[in-house]
Scaffold this active site. Structure first.
Site, PDB file in Angstrom:
ATOM      1  N   HIS A 129      16.252 -17.228 -13.613  1.00  0.00           N
ATOM      2  CA  HIS A 129      15.660 -17.810 -12.409  1.00  0.00           C
ATOM      3  C   HIS A 129      14.140 -17.708 -12.572  1.00  0.00           C
ATOM      4  O   HIS A 129      13.651 -16.765 -13.195  1.00  0.00           O
ATOM      5  CB  HIS A 129      16.140 -16.980 -11.213  1.00  0.00           C
ATOM      6  CG  HIS A 129      15.778 -17.538  -9.881  1.00  0.00           C
ATOM      7  ND1 HIS A 129      14.541 -17.348  -9.314  1.00  0.00           N
ATOM      8  CD2 HIS A 129      16.490 -18.272  -8.984  1.00  0.00           C
ATOM      9  CE1 HIS A 129      14.515 -17.931  -8.124  1.00  0.00           C
ATOM     10  NE2 HIS A 129      15.689 -18.507  -7.898  1.00  0.00           N
ATOM     11  N   ASP A 206      17.971  -8.419 -13.482  1.00  0.00           N
ATOM     12  CA  ASP A 206      17.937  -9.189 -12.240  1.00  0.00           C
ATOM     13  C   ASP A 206      19.370  -9.211 -11.700  1.00  0.00           C
ATOM     14  O   ASP A 206      20.241  -9.894 -12.238  1.00  0.00           O
ATOM     15  CB  ASP A 206      17.421 -10.600 -12.550  1.00  0.00           C
ATOM     16  CG  ASP A 206      17.517 -11.526 -11.337  1.00  0.00           C
ATOM     17  OD1 ASP A 206      18.014 -11.088 -10.279  1.00  0.00           O
ATOM     18  OD2 ASP A 206      17.091 -12.696 -11.463  1.00  0.00           O
ATOM     19  N   GLN A 209      22.439 -12.069  -8.510  1.00  0.00           N
ATOM     20  CA  GLN A 209      23.753 -12.730  -8.457  1.00  0.00           C
ATOM     21  C   GLN A 209      24.892 -11.823  -8.925  1.00  0.00           C
ATOM     22  O   GLN A 209      26.035 -12.284  -9.040  1.00  0.00           O
ATOM     23  CB  GLN A 209      23.748 -14.007  -9.322  1.00  0.00           C
ATOM     24  CG  GLN A 209      22.752 -15.053  -8.883  1.00  0.00           C
ATOM     25  CD  GLN A 209      23.078 -15.693  -7.529  1.00  0.00           C
ATOM     26  OE1 GLN A 209      24.162 -15.507  -6.964  1.00  0.00           O
ATOM     27  NE2 GLN A 209      22.144 -16.450  -6.996  1.00  0.00           N
ATOM     28  N   LYS A 232      21.705 -12.336  -0.116  1.00  0.00           N
ATOM     29  CA  LYS A 232      22.765 -12.896  -0.970  1.00  0.00           C
ATOM     30  C   LYS A 232      24.011 -12.019  -0.946  1.00  0.00           C
ATOM     31  O   LYS A 232      24.982 -12.279  -1.661  1.00  0.00           O
ATOM     32  CB  LYS A 232      22.253 -13.038  -2.413  1.00  0.00           C
ATOM     33  CG  LYS A 232      21.168 -14.094  -2.573  1.00  0.00           C
ATOM     34  CD  LYS A 232      20.810 -14.266  -4.028  1.00  0.00           C
ATOM     35  CE  LYS A 232      19.515 -15.004  -4.263  1.00  0.00           C
ATOM     36  NZ  LYS A 232      19.539 -16.417  -3.925  1.00  0.00           N
ATOM     37  N   CYS A 372      15.897 -23.467  -9.332  1.00  0.00           N
ATOM     38  CA  CYS A 372      14.830 -22.587  -9.831  1.00  0.00           C
ATOM     39  C   CYS A 372      15.070 -22.155 -11.273  1.00  0.00           C
ATOM     40  O   CYS A 372      14.736 -21.022 -11.658  1.00  0.00           O
ATOM     41  CB  CYS A 372      14.633 -21.369  -8.923  1.00  0.00           C
ATOM     42  SG  CYS A 372      14.017 -21.785  -7.304  1.00  0.00           S
TER      43      CYS A 372
HETATM   44  N1  7TS Z   1      17.425 -14.207  -9.476  1.00  0.00           N
HETATM   45  C1  7TS Z   1      18.508 -14.982  -9.429  1.00  0.00           C
HETATM   46  C2  7TS Z   1      19.514 -14.927 -10.535  1.00  0.00           C
HETATM   47  C3  7TS Z   1      18.707 -15.810  -8.320  1.00  0.00           C
HETATM   48  O1  7TS Z   1      19.792 -16.571  -8.268  1.00  0.00           O
HETATM   49  C4  7TS Z   1      17.730 -15.841  -7.293  1.00  0.00           C
HETATM   50  C5  7TS Z   1      17.846 -16.763  -6.110  1.00  0.00           C
HETATM   51  C6  7TS Z   1      16.641 -14.980  -7.398  1.00  0.00           C
HETATM   52  C7  7TS Z   1      16.510 -14.189  -8.508  1.00  0.00           C
HETATM   53  C8  7TS Z   1      15.595 -14.897  -6.348  1.00  0.00           C
HETATM   54  O2  7TS Z   1      16.131 -14.382  -5.175  1.00  0.00           O
HETATM   55  P1  7TS Z   1      15.232 -14.313  -3.865  1.00  0.00           P
HETATM   56  O3  7TS Z   1      16.115 -13.751  -2.833  1.00  0.00           O
HETATM   57  O4  7TS Z   1      14.063 -13.469  -4.196  1.00  0.00           O
HETATM   58  O5  7TS Z   1      14.819 -15.732  -3.576  1.00  0.00           O
HETATM   59  N2  7TS Z   1      18.632 -17.890  -6.320  1.00  0.00           N
HETATM   60  C9  7TS Z   1      18.718 -18.973  -5.498  1.00  0.00           C
HETATM   61  C10 7TS Z   1      19.577 -20.030  -5.771  1.00  0.00           C
HETATM   62  O6  7TS Z   1      20.319 -20.100  -6.738  1.00  0.00           O
HETATM   63  N3  7TS Z   1      19.426 -20.966  -4.796  1.00  0.00           N
HETATM   64  O7  7TS Z   1      18.535 -20.514  -3.916  1.00  0.00           O
HETATM   65  C11 7TS Z   1      18.073 -19.286  -4.351  1.00  0.00           C
END
Ligand code: 7TS
Length: 418
Positions: A129, A206, A209, A232, A372
């Site tokens: 990401h 990370d 997910q 999430k 992203c």
């Molecule tokens: N890393 C991964 C693997 C992610 O899927 C996401 C967000 C992030 C980091 C960042 O998370 P945040 O909460 O800091 O934004 N992924 C997604 C997505 O797949 N669609 O919207 C956000």
């Protein structure tokens, strides 16, 4: 393979815990398949926020009055529950952040600036990401270091055949996603961590997910940092957590400075508070940290083995049903053991945004775009995909609705499907 310890979840019963799943969208029952972006919240999480604001709203750590002490106890109890959830050895090694992105940036700015030297290599993967790629591009260019990538196999897994030539004595950091939000791939976190540690490198996982979807144990993986987001995993937005080994946190300079994170301040200088507060400048997100604790309680009661098993089953079912739509390419590994509940797909005649809009007319929420992961999209030879992503409340009937919806879209946009 079905896990021996997992038991089937009563999905219909647990759906009743999520008020939003009652919603009707465009005249159809909501089919929410955008869980990789953010998940829905059970009533217990929503209620924990209401409870805080109605009954003990106060600032933390600086009050001797009852409400302040109650709020402090609740946010620290939530930290302990989040720490236990990932098997962190002590709650002080879990820092509240806004989200996974902020956690990655703390590592980049506080640890990266202090440790990455000219000529060092930062190893990562082509499926990151942007939030675990762009901070490293920035630090690499600032420090005179370079990025290296573990290659991707055609099936969407990492190609580990030449790992010893990529993770070497020059590697200062290995930063990788535990589970991909675009391909669904689950990466072998423990093996990668062992490889990196064998050459003296530090490891950032990370977990955005993975932590919401499967048992994740930082002691077992052995990683140095793990960053993830509350929203999430059924928690509120605006709250996340960064786990780090104590000795690393102690050696790092704070990311932000100001109130709450200091021990002594004179007009000339300041000294830092103990962990974890050294990394929590300013009034923290009290309500949402308590909400994240409530989310962890909900997930723990379900059992993360059971959550993983349900998603594996749903994903397997979805992959089977997608085989009926030959016009659609599905990305990521075929083996459900190697993937989480994310299915990205693409049809060359129908733009993903058109497909997403058509599905929305059926009440089906999927995400369309680059997710992203722009460099990954160009590697896959597409500008965007449509993506369905699952959670514990999704059912086979919802997958059926998705597949029917896609077939309908292909008919509507007229590429010959009967
Ligand atoms: N890393 C991964 C693997 C992610 O899927 C996401 C967000 C992030 C980091 C960042 O998370 P945040 O909460 O800091 O934004 N992924 C997604 C997505 O797949 N669609 O919207 C956000």
């Amino acid at each position: 393979m079905i896990s021996k310890t997992a038991k089937a979840l009563d999905v219909q019963a647990l759906r009743a815990d999520f008020p939003i799943l009652e919603r009707v969208v465009n005249g159809k029952p909501l089919v929410y398949l955008d869980n990789a972006a953010t998940t829905q919240k059970p009533r217990s999480v929503i209620q924990s926020l209401v409870d805080y604001y109605e009954n003990y709203n106060a600032n933390v750590h600086r009050g001797v009055h009852t409400l302040s002490m109650e709020a402090t106890d609740m946010t620290e109890a939530a930290r302990k529950r989040v720490a236990d959830f990932i098997n962190a050895p002590e709650p002080e090694t879990v820092i509240w952040t806004r989200n996974a992105t902020e956690g990655m940036n703390i590592v980049a700015h506080s640890w990266g600036r202090g440790n990455i030297e000219p000529g060092d290599e930062i190893v990562t993967t082509p499926m990151e990401h942007h939030s675990n790629l762009v901070p490293w591009q920035e630090i690499a260019s600032e420090r005179g270091a370079s990025l290296r990538f573990i290659p991707l196999s055609d099936d969407g897994t990492l190609d580990l055949s030449d790992l010893d030539a990529i993770i070497t004595e020059r590697t200062k950091l290995l930063a990788f996603t535990h589970a991909s939000n675009s391909l669904g791939t689950i990466n072998p976190a423990k093996l990668l961590t062992e490889k990196a540690h064998a050459v003296g490198a530090t490891v950032l996982v990370d977990g955005a997910q993975s932590v919401p979807h499967m048992p994740v144990d930082v002691e077992d993986i052995g990683c140095d940092f793990l960053s993830f987001s509350g929203h999430k995993m059924m928690g509120p937005t605006g709250i996340g957590a960064l786990y780090a080994k104590r000795e690393l946190l102690e050696g790092m300079e704070p990311f932000l400075t100001g109130g709450e994170m200091v021990l002594q301040v004179s007009y000339e200088k300041a000294s830092w508070a103990d962990l974890p507060w050294k990394f929590e400048a300013g009034t923290p997100n009290i309500a949402d940290s308590i909400g994240m604790g409530a989310a962890v309680d909900y997930l723990s009661a379900l059992g993360m083995e059971n959550v993983r098993e349900h998603e594996k089953r749903i994903t397997e079912y979805a992959l089977e049903r997608f085989k009926e739509i030959e016009e659609v390419d599905v990305f990521g590994p075929e083996d459900p053991e190697l993937r989480g509940g994310v299915v990205s797909f693409h049809n060359e005649d129908v733009h993903p945004h058109d497909l997403g809009t058509f599905l929305d007319q059926q009440g089906i929420a999927v995400r369309t775009g680059h997710h992203c992961t722009m460099p990954l999209m160009s590697k896959l030879g597409v500008v965007a995909t449509a993506r369905a992503s699952f959670y514990v409340y999704n059912t086979e009937q919802e997958i059926d609705a998705l597949v029917d919806g896609i077939k309908g879209a292909l008919r509507y946009f007229g590429n010959g499907l009967a």
